[in-house]
Design a protein around this motif. Structure first.
Motif, PDB file in Angstrom:
ATOM      1  N   LYS A  13       0.573  -1.088   0.029  1.00  0.00           N
ATOM      2  CA  LYS A  13      -0.075  -0.115  -0.072  1.00  0.00           C
ATOM      3  C   LYS A  13       0.800   1.252   0.099  1.00  0.00           C
ATOM      4  O   LYS A  13       1.411   1.686   0.929  1.00  0.00           O
ATOM      5  N   ILE A 114      -0.843  -0.945  -4.686  1.00  0.00           N
ATOM      6  CA  ILE A 114      -1.416   0.461  -4.911  1.00  0.00           C
ATOM      7  C   ILE A 114      -0.085   1.544  -5.245  1.00  0.00           C
ATOM      8  O   ILE A 114       0.763   1.811  -4.494  1.00  0.00           O
ATOM      9  N   ASP A 119      -4.587   6.155  -6.899  1.00  0.00           N
ATOM     10  CA  ASP A 119      -4.983   5.057  -7.445  1.00  0.00           C
ATOM     11  C   ASP A 119      -6.450   4.520  -7.175  1.00  0.00           C
ATOM     12  O   ASP A 119      -6.600   4.376  -5.929  1.00  0.00           O
ATOM     13  N   GLY A 121      -7.292   1.475  -7.262  1.00  0.00           N
ATOM     14  CA  GLY A 121      -7.279   0.008  -6.968  1.00  0.00           C
ATOM     15  C   GLY A 121      -5.912  -0.599  -7.202  1.00  0.00           C
ATOM     16  O   GLY A 121      -5.063   0.235  -7.449  1.00  0.00           O
ATOM     17  N   ARG A 122      -5.953  -1.812  -7.037  1.00  0.00           N
ATOM     18  CA  ARG A 122      -4.506  -2.447  -7.047  1.00  0.00           C
ATOM     19  C   ARG A 122      -4.357  -3.105  -8.434  1.00  0.00           C
ATOM     20  O   ARG A 122      -5.090  -3.710  -9.314  1.00  0.00           O
TER      21      ARG A 122
END
Length: 461
Positions: A13, A114, A119, A121-122
């Motif tokens: 993250k 991320i 952003d 999402g992933r």
């Protein structure tokens, strides 16, 4: 040596993205992330592979001492030796050391970061290779498109209008059929460089990668789709993109893009892949190539400028001495500079018009600048100096409207955004000394380079 730095324990993250950006700004080593938070050892990510000109040159099999326009021209000369190298079809490979099928699949078992602070999402696919086959010609295409996780077995694949993979997909969908697709998430540098390059449609990216690495590229038929998969890949997703209606397609984005802005938040536009098989090596490495704010480019030299340089010459523009871009991805981007040695009246305008419409210069373009060959086009200060002092604005600036561009272009008004495609105007700037009175133009106030080199030698500076 010292070209890779290992980092253990970073958080997926933001930390991986932040460290990638930070080290990219410093033009430091590539980063190999392991023991990522929430993941077991061995599930790794590699970033900043091509960030320095030395590493870019090594990946292109060029002299690592080359830099700037010499590196770009070296690549251009190498491209002229291109001869396709047929693939080597093999049985099996390290890719199949592990696999998941159907209900076993959970894409979040891989450490998709991320990458940027806002952003949506992933993004599992940034340095990825998306493999499709045209249902009519049978031609295989390998392209790089961002891929966002949308569920345990679903990933959106942002393949834009006009791209080879999109054209193949639309042919399947027009026939009411799903499009078979495979996505490699880590592979040989040669295949990624082929995948992200603006190649002519008739060039097979696998054969291009084989030429670049000096040996046939090993592929294995996908057990599900029959598509050629890179046999030495780290991770491959195999499945299909069904012909869904807009109401069934999820939100995609935002995502930090190569223009340096968060862009492209859409609902009902981006194709959705259903993943049916996953194959991966022991201790797999995801190639991370997140776009960052320029000049922090993921490839340290604008490789697309080499293609535009050749296209200018092929169109009959004489004495082109260089092409460069300052905000770029695979193409030269929205600020492209061309250096010429003027041979006739209108030479500079001709170069601008051809560049604005050539395939390598059209997509994502905005400002096209032409300068004399005494200007260092890799130095933005020198370019701005030429624009400021040599451009007669009344005669030297033109506008070409409605040229193909990238949906990541941040200046497209919201009301003009459409799933049917995007265009942007081109500003053509002639920053050459006027040819009609070239001999009368003021002389540049600077000592010759040779004289300054002699001074350095004499005074041991």
């Amino acid at each position: 040596m010292g070209e890779v730095k290992a980092i253990k324990g970073a958080d997926w993250k933001l930390e991986i993205g932040g460290l990638t950006e930070l080290m990219g700004e410093k033009e430091g080593p590539a980063l190999l992330f392991d023991r990522i938070q929430d993941y077991p050892p061995g599930f790794r990510i590699l970033t900043n592979v091509f960030r320095t000109q030395k590493r870019a040159a090594l990946s292109l099999r060029l002299d690592p001492n080359l830099s700037g326009i010499d590196l770009l021209n070296g690549w251009r000369m190498k491209l002229r030796t291109f001869k396709p190298v047929p693939v080597s079809v093999v049985e099996g490979g390290p890719l199949f050391e592990n696999s998941m099928s159907d209900g076993e699949i959970d894409l979040e078992r891989f450490p998709a970061p991320i990458w940027h602070e806002m952003d949506g999402g992933r993004y599992l696919g940034t340095g990825c290779c998306v493999i499709t086959r045209d249902p009519e010609s049978g031609r295989v295409n390998v392209g790089t498109y961002r891929c966002m996780i949308q569920g345990k077995n679903k990933v959106s694949v942002k393949v834009n209008k006009g791209k080879g993979g999109r054209i193949a997909m639309e042919k399947y969908h027009q026939a009411g059929q799903p499009c078979p697709v495979a996505i490699s998430l880590g592979q040989e540098p040669s295949l990624f460089l082929a995948s992200m390059s603006p190649l002519s449609p008739e060039i097979n990216e696998y054969e291009y990668a084989g030429w670049l690495q000096g040996a046939p590229f090993p592929v294995v038929p996908g057990p599900l789709t029959g598509l050629p998969l890179p046999a030495t890949a780290e991770i491959v997703l195999e499945g299909e993109i069904p012909p869904l209606e807009s109401k069934d397609l999820p939100k995609e984005g935002p995502f930090g893009e190569w223009y340096g802005y968060f862009a492209d938040t859409t609902v009902g536009e981006v194709p959705l892949m259903v993943v049916k098989k996953v194959y991966y090596r022991n201790d797999p490495i995801i190639l991370g190539v997140p776009p960052l704010k320029p000049p922090n480019h993921y490839v340290s030299v604008p490789l697309g400028a080499a293609a535009l340089w050749d296209q200018l010459e092929q169109a009959g523009i004489p004495d082109v001495k260089g092409v460069w871009g300052f905000v770029y991805s695979a193409q030269t981007g929205p600020f492209t500079v061309i250096a010429i040695r003027q041979r006739y009246a209108g030479h500079s305008k001709q170069a601008l018009l051809v560049a604005s419409g050539a395939r390598a210069g059209a997509y994502g373009g905005k400002f096209m600048v032409v300068v004399d060959d005494d200007v260092d086009i890799t130095n933005p200060y020198d370019v701005i100096w030429a624009m400021s002092t040599r451009c007669n604005v009344r005669e030297g600036v033109d506008l070409v409207k409605g040229v193909w561009t990238s949906p990541a272009e941040p200046a497209i008004p919201p009301a003009s955004r459409s799933p049917r495609g995007y265009t942007m105007d081109r500003v053509l700037i002639d920053a050459c000394r006027p040819y009609q009175w070239l001999d009368e133009f003021p002389q540049v106030n600077v000592f010759p380079k040779e004289y300054k080199r002699d001074l350095e030698k004499k005074w041991k500076l």
